[in-house]
Write an enzyme that holds these catalytic residues in place. Structure first.
Site, PDB file in Angstrom:
ATOM      1  N   ASP A 190       4.339  13.126 -10.044  1.00  0.00           N
ATOM      2  CA  ASP A 190       4.391  11.694 -10.346  1.00  0.00           C
ATOM      3  C   ASP A 190       3.786  11.423 -11.724  1.00  0.00           C
ATOM      4  O   ASP A 190       2.901  10.582 -11.874  1.00  0.00           O
ATOM      5  CB  ASP A 190       3.648  10.900  -9.271  1.00  0.00           C
ATOM      6  CG  ASP A 190       3.980   9.403  -9.314  1.00  0.00           C
ATOM      7  OD1 ASP A 190       4.986   9.044  -9.959  1.00  0.00           O
ATOM      8  OD2 ASP A 190       3.237   8.616  -8.707  1.00  0.00           O
ATOM      9  N   GLY A 246      -1.437   2.665  -5.037  1.00  0.00           N
ATOM     10  CA  GLY A 246      -0.243   3.497  -5.090  1.00  0.00           C
ATOM     11  C   GLY A 246       0.378   3.645  -3.716  1.00  0.00           C
ATOM     12  O   GLY A 246       0.006   2.952  -2.762  1.00  0.00           O
ATOM     13  N   GLY A 247       1.327   4.561  -3.618  1.00  0.00           N
ATOM     14  CA  GLY A 247       2.021   4.751  -2.351  1.00  0.00           C
ATOM     15  C   GLY A 247       1.165   5.370  -1.274  1.00  0.00           C
ATOM     16  O   GLY A 247       1.465   5.255  -0.084  1.00  0.00           O
ATOM     17  N   LYS A 271     -10.899   6.693  -3.869  1.00  0.00           N
ATOM     18  CA  LYS A 271      -9.530   6.539  -3.363  1.00  0.00           C
ATOM     19  C   LYS A 271      -9.577   6.431  -1.850  1.00  0.00           C
ATOM     20  O   LYS A 271     -10.041   7.322  -1.157  1.00  0.00           O
ATOM     21  CB  LYS A 271      -8.655   7.717  -3.779  1.00  0.00           C
ATOM     22  CG  LYS A 271      -7.193   7.550  -3.324  1.00  0.00           C
ATOM     23  CD  LYS A 271      -6.286   8.591  -3.935  1.00  0.00           C
ATOM     24  CE  LYS A 271      -4.830   8.352  -3.566  1.00  0.00           C
ATOM     25  NZ  LYS A 271      -3.909   9.303  -4.185  1.00  0.00           N
ATOM     26  N   LEU A 322      -9.205  -0.969  -8.681  1.00  0.00           N
ATOM     27  CA  LEU A 322      -8.658  -0.432  -9.926  1.00  0.00           C
ATOM     28  C   LEU A 322      -7.149  -0.291  -9.884  1.00  0.00           C
ATOM     29  O   LEU A 322      -6.479  -0.406 -10.905  1.00  0.00           O
ATOM     30  CB  LEU A 322      -9.296   0.938 -10.211  1.00  0.00           C
ATOM     31  CG  LEU A 322     -10.824   0.929 -10.376  1.00  0.00           C
ATOM     32  CD1 LEU A 322     -11.337   2.341 -10.550  1.00  0.00           C
ATOM     33  CD2 LEU A 322     -11.233   0.066 -11.561  1.00  0.00           C
ATOM     34  N   GLY A 323      -6.605  -0.023  -8.712  1.00  0.00           N
ATOM     35  CA  GLY A 323      -5.158   0.171  -8.629  1.00  0.00           C
ATOM     36  C   GLY A 323      -4.737   0.520  -7.222  1.00  0.00           C
ATOM     37  O   GLY A 323      -5.549   0.748  -6.332  1.00  0.00           O
ATOM     38  N   VAL A 339      -7.347   2.520  -5.034  1.00  0.00           N
ATOM     39  CA  VAL A 339      -8.486   3.084  -5.763  1.00  0.00           C
ATOM     40  C   VAL A 339      -9.445   1.955  -6.112  1.00  0.00           C
ATOM     41  O   VAL A 339      -9.038   0.931  -6.672  1.00  0.00           O
ATOM     42  CB  VAL A 339      -8.027   3.813  -7.037  1.00  0.00           C
ATOM     43  CG1 VAL A 339      -9.229   4.402  -7.764  1.00  0.00           C
ATOM     44  CG2 VAL A 339      -7.042   4.918  -6.684  1.00  0.00           C
TER      45      VAL A 339
END
Length: 523
Positions: free
Chosen positions: A326, A209-210, A228, A206-207, A214
């Site tokens: 964020d 990040g830092g 996650k 799904l994505g 996910v």
């Protein structure tokens, strides 16, 4: 001498050795001063018979001994009394009577001790155990392989291959390895496709990040979840990030915040399991022009109000308060009902009331970060207010931070927005059309609110509660206005319809009065 009694007593002597004997002294004497020595004496050559006195020759003595006067089969039958240890074997003396023990080939030591025979490392004694290649010790033996480009028995000697033969052999090995790797990769690819890998490749992640990635998952009861998976430079950092986010999200319970469903600690990498939000990110709906969700101002205003409600909850109602850290359109998710959900607490921190966090490292996303936080390292609740102001500008203009102008030049979205607002050119940069004058007033009010959120000094920005209250008020006014407009329009349509019915009845009174009356009543 006979086979049954090798020592008859003539020219030889025989005696038993008692247990525990440490030494043995013997003496020889002769009645005739060694003048009548038999020729069969195996120890004294006939030409060198011993003389009596100090000039007499030294004699050689051979002691023939055995463990017990038994055969090896008889001795092995009684294991408790068997004298040979591990890696030793039973053997017979030259006399043929009784047995003795001897270490097996490749071993050395005392064969009468249980672990007395030890392996010989032949590679350390190349004179006794030759090797013309690479030597490798084994238990009881050793291996000797010829060097690359040579062949033969390394223990005897190695012969060289021809240069062409050598190159051919190397090429064949390389080709075989490559073919094996290709077959293995094809098999993996086939299994990947057969198991729906191409679908998973494009849809399951799904994505990223830092702090982690996910993924979309499905539980045993067919409930979809977002998982996650944390990442870090080392295990300690990864666990620190996991525990920090876990500590934050476990405090949160709000309809506009993504819910934590559970966690997994038995995996190699710790996992957090969130509810799955199916309708994508706010960023996608703002910047994907095929989306119709934000075509109306009412949806944009409602979503902005829901985000503000969630952030106000984090700042004011959560215990202890939370700074998200964020806030951006990518971290705002929309469910099936298009309800906004704030997500991703990887940069979030818990604070005591009105406390400022001094950050050890700056976290967040450039373009949304509070400039005061960037310069000083002080993270406050007003830092979230600034980031939310950027999201409001995105909602109003439909543009990304650092987007390009019509001439292709890069421009700062915040500066471009504030300049347009101050020069009364707001409606020229909007991404939507106002339906009426009331919506135009609401859009201007939200724009002024965004300008206040984007103040370079945190102390001059409104609190998240003030922002949330203002947006809620605008949303309520919009809904009342919409309801009133719908009511007025309904009344107008009903009155027009009644007039048409009356006109129809009057015009056709004689011929169609019953029919017209019935039609109006049904409709």
């Amino acid at each position: 001498m006979s086979d049954g009694n090798p020592c008859s007593g003539s020219g030889c002597c025989q005696t038993s050795i008692p247990k525990g004997l440490k030494s043995l002294n013997y003496s020889l004497s002769s009645l005739n001063h060694y003048t009548n020595v038999s020729d069969f004496n195996p120890y004294w050559p006939l030409s060198r018979k011993p003389k009596y006195g100090k000039d007499a020759y030294r004699t050689d003595i051979v002691i023939e001994w055995v463990v017990k006067n038994e055969t090896c089969e008889q001795a092995k039958a009684n294991r408790s009394a068997y004298a040979c240890g591990a890696n030793a074997n039973c053997t017979y003396p030259e006399s043929g009577q009784g047995y003795r023990c001897l270490c097996n080939e490749g071993f050395e030591g005392n064969p009468y001790l249980q672990e007395g025979c030890l392996d010989i490392d032949e590679c350390k004694d190349p004179e006794s155990y030759p090797c013309h290649g690479r030597c490798k010790n084994t238990i009881g033996n050793y291996k000797c392989r010829c060097l690359l480009g040579m062949y033969g028995d390394g223990k005897i000697g190695c012969q060289g291959l021809g240069i062409i033969t050598l190159i051919t052999s190397i090429l064949l090995v390389i080709i075989c390895v490559l073919l094996y790797m290709m077959c293995k990769k094809r098999k993996k690819d086939r299994n990947f496709r057969e198991n729906g890998g191409m679908v998973l490749k494009h849809q399951r992640k799904l994505g990223e990040g830092g702090f982690g990635s996910v993924y979309r998952g499905v539980l045993a009861d067919d409930v979809q979840v977002a998982v996650k998976k944390f990442k870090g430079v080392d295990k300690a950092q990864m666990n620190e990030e996991f525990q920090k986010e876990m500590g934050v999200v476990s405090q949160v319970n709000h309809k506009n915040v993504v819910k934590l469903l559970g966690l997994c600690l038995e995996t190699k990498v710790p996992l957090l399991v969130y509810e799955f939000i199916s309708n994508g990110t706010l960023f996608k709906h703002i910047h994907d022009k095929t989306s119709q969700l934000l075509a109306s101002w009412s949806n944009r205003l409602r979503i902005a109000s829901e985000i503000a409600l969630a952030l106000n909850y984090l700042h004011s109602l959560a215990d202890p308060p939370i700074i998200h850290g964020d806030v951006k359109s990518v971290n705002i998710l929309l469910d099936n009902n298009h309800t906004a959900k704030v997500a991703d607490f990887g940069a979030s921190v818990l604070i005591s009331s009105d406390q400022t966090i001094i950050a050890t490292k700056i976290q967040g996303t450039l373009g949304y970060l509070d400039p005061e936080y960037l310069m000083t390292g002080f993270l406050t609740a007003r830092s979230d207010v600034f980031s939310f102001g950027v999201v409001l500008v995105e909602l109003l203009t439909g543009e990304k931070q650092n987007s390009s102008s019509s001439s292709g030049e890069k421009r700062n979205l915040i500066q471009h927005f504030i300049s347009a607002l101050e020069t009364n050119n707001l409606f020229r940069i909007l991404d939507l059309q106002a339906a009426d004058e009331g919506e135009m007033d609401e859009i201007e009010a939200v724009a002024e609110l965004a300008k206040g959120c984007l103040n370079s000094m945190g102390v001059n920005r409104p609190t998240m509660k003030e922002v949330s209250d203002e947006l809620s008020k605008l949303k309520d006014l919009h809904q009342k206005s919409w309801a009133q407009q719908n009511s007025d329009e309904t009344d107008y349509l009903l009155s027009r319809y009644q007039m048409l019915c009356l006109s129809h009845l009057s015009f056709n009174h004689l011929s169609f009065s019953h029919s017209a009356s019935a039609t109006c009543q049904r409709e």
